[in-house]
Write a protein that holds these residues in place. Structure first.
Motif, mmCIF file in Angstrom:
data_model
loop_
_atom_site.group_PDB
_atom_site.id
_atom_site.type_symbol
_atom_site.label_atom_id
_atom_site.label_comp_id
_atom_site.label_asym_id
_atom_site.label_seq_id
_atom_site.Cartn_x
_atom_site.Cartn_y
_atom_site.Cartn_z
ATOM 1 N N ARG A 1 65.550 9.423 13.777
ATOM 2 C CA ARG A 1 65.262 9.179 12.353
ATOM 3 C C ARG A 1 63.761 9.036 12.127
ATOM 4 O O ARG A 1 63.199 9.641 11.213
ATOM 5 N N GLU A 2 63.148 8.210 12.943
ATOM 6 C CA GLU A 2 61.721 7.908 12.770
ATOM 7 C C GLU A 2 60.840 9.133 12.991
ATOM 8 O O GLU A 2 59.773 9.240 12.386
ATOM 9 N N GLU A 3 61.268 10.053 13.829
ATOM 10 C CA GLU A 3 60.505 11.269 14.064
ATOM 11 C C GLU A 3 60.827 12.358 13.040
ATOM 12 O O GLU A 3 59.920 13.040 12.535
ATOM 13 N N LEU A 4 62.087 12.526 12.719
ATOM 14 C CA LEU A 4 62.529 13.659 11.922
ATOM 15 C C LEU A 4 62.201 13.551 10.439
ATOM 16 O O LEU A 4 61.718 14.523 9.833
ATOM 17 N N ILE A 5 62.468 12.425 9.829
ATOM 18 C CA ILE A 5 62.324 12.305 8.375
ATOM 19 C C ILE A 5 60.891 12.612 7.923
ATOM 20 O O ILE A 5 60.698 13.412 7.002
ATOM 21 N N PRO A 6 59.864 12.045 8.545
ATOM 22 C CA PRO A 6 58.496 12.402 8.130
ATOM 23 C C PRO A 6 58.185 13.887 8.329
ATOM 24 O O PRO A 6 57.483 14.493 7.512
ATOM 25 N N LYS A 7 58.704 14.490 9.391
ATOM 26 C CA LYS A 7 58.469 15.915 9.622
ATOM 27 C C LYS A 7 59.107 16.756 8.531
ATOM 28 O O LYS A 7 58.521 17.744 8.072
ATOM 29 N N LEU A 8 60.310 16.404 8.116
ATOM 30 C CA LEU A 8 60.963 17.143 7.045
ATOM 31 C C LEU A 8 60.216 16.986 5.724
ATOM 32 O O LEU A 8 59.969 17.966 5.016
ATOM 33 N N HIS A 9 59.821 15.763 5.392
ATOM 34 C CA HIS A 9 59.103 15.544 4.136
ATOM 35 C C HIS A 9 57.763 16.272 4.119
ATOM 36 O O HIS A 9 57.317 16.739 3.060
ATOM 37 N N ALA A 10 57.125 16.397 5.258
ATOM 38 C CA ALA A 10 55.819 17.067 5.347
ATOM 39 C C ALA A 10 55.911 18.565 5.070
ATOM 40 O O ALA A 10 54.898 19.200 4.760
ATOM 41 N N LEU A 11 57.101 19.137 5.159
ATOM 42 C CA LEU A 11 57.252 20.571 4.918
ATOM 43 C C LEU A 11 56.864 20.960 3.494
ATOM 44 O O LEU A 11 56.441 22.090 3.250
ATOM 45 N N LYS A 12 56.959 20.037 2.551
ATOM 46 C CA LYS A 12 56.627 20.353 1.162
ATOM 47 C C LYS A 12 55.185 20.838 1.033
ATOM 48 O O LYS A 12 54.893 21.719 0.233
ATOM 49 N N ASP A 13 54.283 20.271 1.804
ATOM 50 C CA ASP A 13 52.876 20.657 1.737
ATOM 51 C C ASP A 13 52.542 21.828 2.650
ATOM 52 O O ASP A 13 51.417 22.314 2.630
ATOM 53 N N LYS A 14 53.500 22.284 3.438
ATOM 54 C CA LYS A 14 53.235 23.330 4.421
ATOM 55 C C LYS A 14 53.892 24.669 4.093
ATOM 56 O O LYS A 14 53.510 25.694 4.646
ATOM 57 N N ILE A 15 54.905 24.647 3.242
ATOM 58 C CA ILE A 15 55.643 25.871 2.911
ATOM 59 C C ILE A 15 55.474 26.132 1.415
ATOM 60 O O ILE A 15 56.028 25.408 0.585
ATOM 61 N N PRO A 16 54.687 27.150 1.056
ATOM 62 C CA PRO A 16 54.339 27.373 -0.352
ATOM 63 C C PRO A 16 55.519 27.531 -1.307
ATOM 64 O O PRO A 16 55.451 27.054 -2.439
ATOM 65 N N CYS A 17 56.590 28.160 -0.896
ATOM 66 C CA CYS A 17 57.708 28.397 -1.814
ATOM 67 C C CYS A 17 58.583 27.157 -2.014
ATOM 68 O O CYS A 17 59.435 27.135 -2.899
ATOM 69 N N LEU A 18 58.369 26.123 -1.236
ATOM 70 C CA LEU A 18 59.184 24.909 -1.308
ATOM 71 C C LEU A 18 58.647 24.002 -2.417
ATOM 72 O O LEU A 18 57.505 23.545 -2.361
#
Length: 99
Positions: free
Chosen positions: A23-40
């Motif tokens: 949980r502690e590793e995954l959730i921040p990584k998923l939330h960070a995708l918003k700034d990394k994937i332009p179409c998201l």
């Protein structure tokens, strides 16, 4: 707008301490995708969701149109997170909603 909603359950052999570490590793990584994937345009992950739920992880994401789903799903940043999910979760359920 297309809403992409996915849920999983932890693999049963994981201990509670292993689940917490994931949980502690995954959730921040998923939330960070918003700034990394332009179409998201939106992404939210919940682990655990409310106790009334029958899954352990829920991912809610949005893209502007259905044609963007493959772009999001095949993006290298998204692909980089998938091993953590595949190694620790099972019972994937997915729904894509247009509108």
């Amino acid at each position: 707008m297309v809403r992409h909603i996915v849920s999983w359950n932890f693999k049963p052999e994981l201990t509670e301490s292993q689940r917490q570490a994931v949980r502690e590793e995954l959730i921040p990584k998923l939330h960070a995708l918003k700034d990394k994937i332009p179409c998201l345009t939106e992404i939210k992950a919940f682990c655990p969701p409310l106790s009334s739920s029958n899954c352990d992880l829920v991912l809610y994401s949005e893209v502007e149109e259905a044609a963007h789903l493959p772009e999001y799903q095949n993006h290298p940043e998204h692909q980089a997170v998938l091993p953590l999910i595949k190694d620790n979760f099972t019972d994937r359920r997915c729904v894509d909603i247009d509108g």
